[in-house]
Design an enzyme around this catalytic site. Sequence first.
Site, mmCIF file in Angstrom:
data_model
loop_
_atom_site.group_PDB
_atom_site.id
_atom_site.type_symbol
_atom_site.label_atom_id
_atom_site.label_comp_id
_atom_site.label_asym_id
_atom_site.label_seq_id
_atom_site.Cartn_x
_atom_site.Cartn_y
_atom_site.Cartn_z
ATOM 1 N N ARG A 95 0.844 -1.183 0.000
ATOM 2 C CA ARG A 95 0.000 0.000 0.000
ATOM 3 C C ARG A 95 0.881 1.235 0.000
ATOM 4 O O ARG A 95 1.706 1.398 0.889
ATOM 5 C CB ARG A 95 -0.797 0.022 1.305
ATOM 6 C CG ARG A 95 -2.245 -0.067 1.131
ATOM 7 C CD ARG A 95 -3.042 -0.048 2.378
ATOM 8 N NE ARG A 95 -2.479 0.457 3.609
ATOM 9 C CZ ARG A 95 -3.209 0.913 4.597
ATOM 10 N NH1 ARG A 95 -4.515 0.956 4.488
ATOM 11 N NH2 ARG A 95 -2.664 1.320 5.718
ATOM 12 N N THR B 202 -1.124 7.556 -0.832
ATOM 13 C CA THR B 202 -2.382 7.433 -1.583
ATOM 14 C C THR B 202 -3.251 6.269 -1.088
ATOM 15 O O THR B 202 -4.434 6.212 -1.418
ATOM 16 C CB THR B 202 -2.083 7.181 -3.066
ATOM 17 O OG1 THR B 202 -1.420 5.897 -3.170
ATOM 18 C CG2 THR B 202 -1.167 8.250 -3.648
ATOM 19 N N ASP C 45 0.370 -2.587 12.181
ATOM 20 C CA ASP C 45 0.760 -3.033 10.843
ATOM 21 C C ASP C 45 1.077 -4.534 10.902
ATOM 22 O O ASP C 45 2.059 -4.954 11.526
ATOM 23 C CB ASP C 45 1.985 -2.245 10.374
ATOM 24 C CG ASP C 45 2.314 -2.545 8.921
ATOM 25 O OD1 ASP C 45 2.269 -1.609 8.102
ATOM 26 O OD2 ASP C 45 2.608 -3.722 8.594
ATOM 27 N N ASP D 172 4.579 -5.687 9.609
ATOM 28 C CA ASP D 172 5.656 -5.278 10.522
ATOM 29 C C ASP D 172 5.642 -6.113 11.799
ATOM 30 O O ASP D 172 6.691 -6.504 12.314
ATOM 31 C CB ASP D 172 5.524 -3.792 10.876
ATOM 32 C CG ASP D 172 5.974 -2.894 9.733
ATOM 33 O OD1 ASP D 172 6.605 -3.409 8.785
ATOM 34 O OD2 ASP D 172 5.674 -1.686 9.767
HETATM 35 C C1 PRP Z 1 -1.337 -4.508 4.540
HETATM 36 C C2 PRP Z 1 -2.232 -5.724 4.643
HETATM 37 C C3 PRP Z 1 -3.084 -5.625 3.410
HETATM 38 C C4 PRP Z 1 -3.255 -4.120 3.263
HETATM 39 C C5 PRP Z 1 -4.611 -3.761 3.777
HETATM 40 O O1 PRP Z 1 -0.309 -4.759 3.657
HETATM 41 O O2 PRP Z 1 -1.527 -6.928 4.748
HETATM 42 O O3 PRP Z 1 -2.488 -6.179 2.250
HETATM 43 O O4 PRP Z 1 -2.242 -3.501 4.074
HETATM 44 O O5 PRP Z 1 -4.886 -2.433 3.566
HETATM 45 P P1 PRP Z 1 -5.979 -1.928 2.538
HETATM 46 O O6 PRP Z 1 -7.206 -2.746 2.774
HETATM 47 O O7 PRP Z 1 -6.168 -0.480 2.901
HETATM 48 O O8 PRP Z 1 -5.456 -2.092 1.140
HETATM 49 P P2 PRP Z 1 0.855 -3.695 3.358
HETATM 50 O O9 PRP Z 1 0.501 -2.881 2.169
HETATM 51 O O10 PRP Z 1 1.189 -2.968 4.605
HETATM 52 O O11 PRP Z 1 2.040 -4.620 2.888
HETATM 53 P P3 PRP Z 1 2.864 -5.746 3.687
HETATM 54 O O12 PRP Z 1 1.930 -6.921 3.856
HETATM 55 O O13 PRP Z 1 3.979 -6.027 2.756
HETATM 56 O O14 PRP Z 1 3.317 -5.190 5.002
HETATM 57 N N1 URA Z 2 -2.600 -2.741 6.998
HETATM 58 C C1 URA Z 2 -2.194 -3.160 8.220
HETATM 59 O O1 URA Z 2 -1.226 -3.927 8.325
HETATM 60 N N2 URA Z 2 -2.863 -2.711 9.290
HETATM 61 C C2 URA Z 2 -3.913 -1.897 9.202
HETATM 62 O O2 URA Z 2 -4.500 -1.530 10.247
HETATM 63 C C3 URA Z 2 -4.322 -1.470 7.923
HETATM 64 C C4 URA Z 2 -3.646 -1.918 6.842
#
Ligand code: PRP
Ligand code: URA
Length: 209
Positions: free
Chosen positions: A104, A108, A200, A203
């Site tokens: 994400r 944006t 997150d 993380d």
């Molecule tokens: C997180 C999560 C989803 C997304 C959800 O991933 O695992 O994929 O955010 O958010 P949304 O519904 O607003 O799209 P992230 O983009 O942080 O990537 P990561 O899994 O690599 O940490």
């Molecule tokens: N992605 C995450 O990992 N946590 C949130 O709360 C939203 C998006």
Amino acid sequence: MQNLTVIDHPLVQHKLTIMRCKDTSTASFRRLLEEIAHLLCYEVTRDLEVDMIEVDTPMGPTMAPSLKGKKLVFASILRAGNGLLSGMLDLVPSARVAHIGLYRDPETLQPVEYYFKAPTDIEDRLVIVVDPMLATANSAVAAIEKLKERGANNIRFLCLLAAPEGVERFIAAHPDVPIFTAALDERIDEHGYIVPGLGDAGDRMYGTR
Ligand code: PRP
Ligand code: URA
């Protein structure tokens, strides 16, 4: 909400509470996610069809149920989806796996794709998309669009936490895809994080920031 199943099993809810706690270690967070994935997998596959097949037990022949149709596909939205994927594969080791690399953009909140690999014959299989978090739903909506472009037509989405805004957007974009979640939280904040949430997920799973 239509198309939304909240899996409110006490074991799921207990483990989720520990995961929400900011003091839970990376190792515990990962282990709990895998344990919850076992329980969620059980629910998301509860209505799979079976065929009766003949088997020979040590006592003689009998008819017994066996999963019908082609092997399932688990589609993990990277990175955090891999935490659920691992537990799901413990229960269904023969499942095929798709990986959808998305992150994400923090400004944006739009998904940026960096990887996609899926089995070629997904049109004949049930595809269960896994990602712990459904916040704005931008990532899940994009991942499922991609799978549909590749022919998937029987899809379920499994997450740990969902926000009402994300569920609404998801259902508008993919009304044919049922959502299974362990909890429906209150809202998303101005940075796109689920409140109260767990922070997150990626993380917390991998000890990054
Ligand atoms: C997180 C999560 C989803 C997304 C959800 O991933 O695992 O994929 O955010 O958010 P949304 O519904 O607003 O799209 P992230 O983009 O942080 O990537 P990561 O899994 O690599 O940490
Ligand atoms: N992605 C995450 O990992 N946590 C949130 O709360 C939203 C998006």
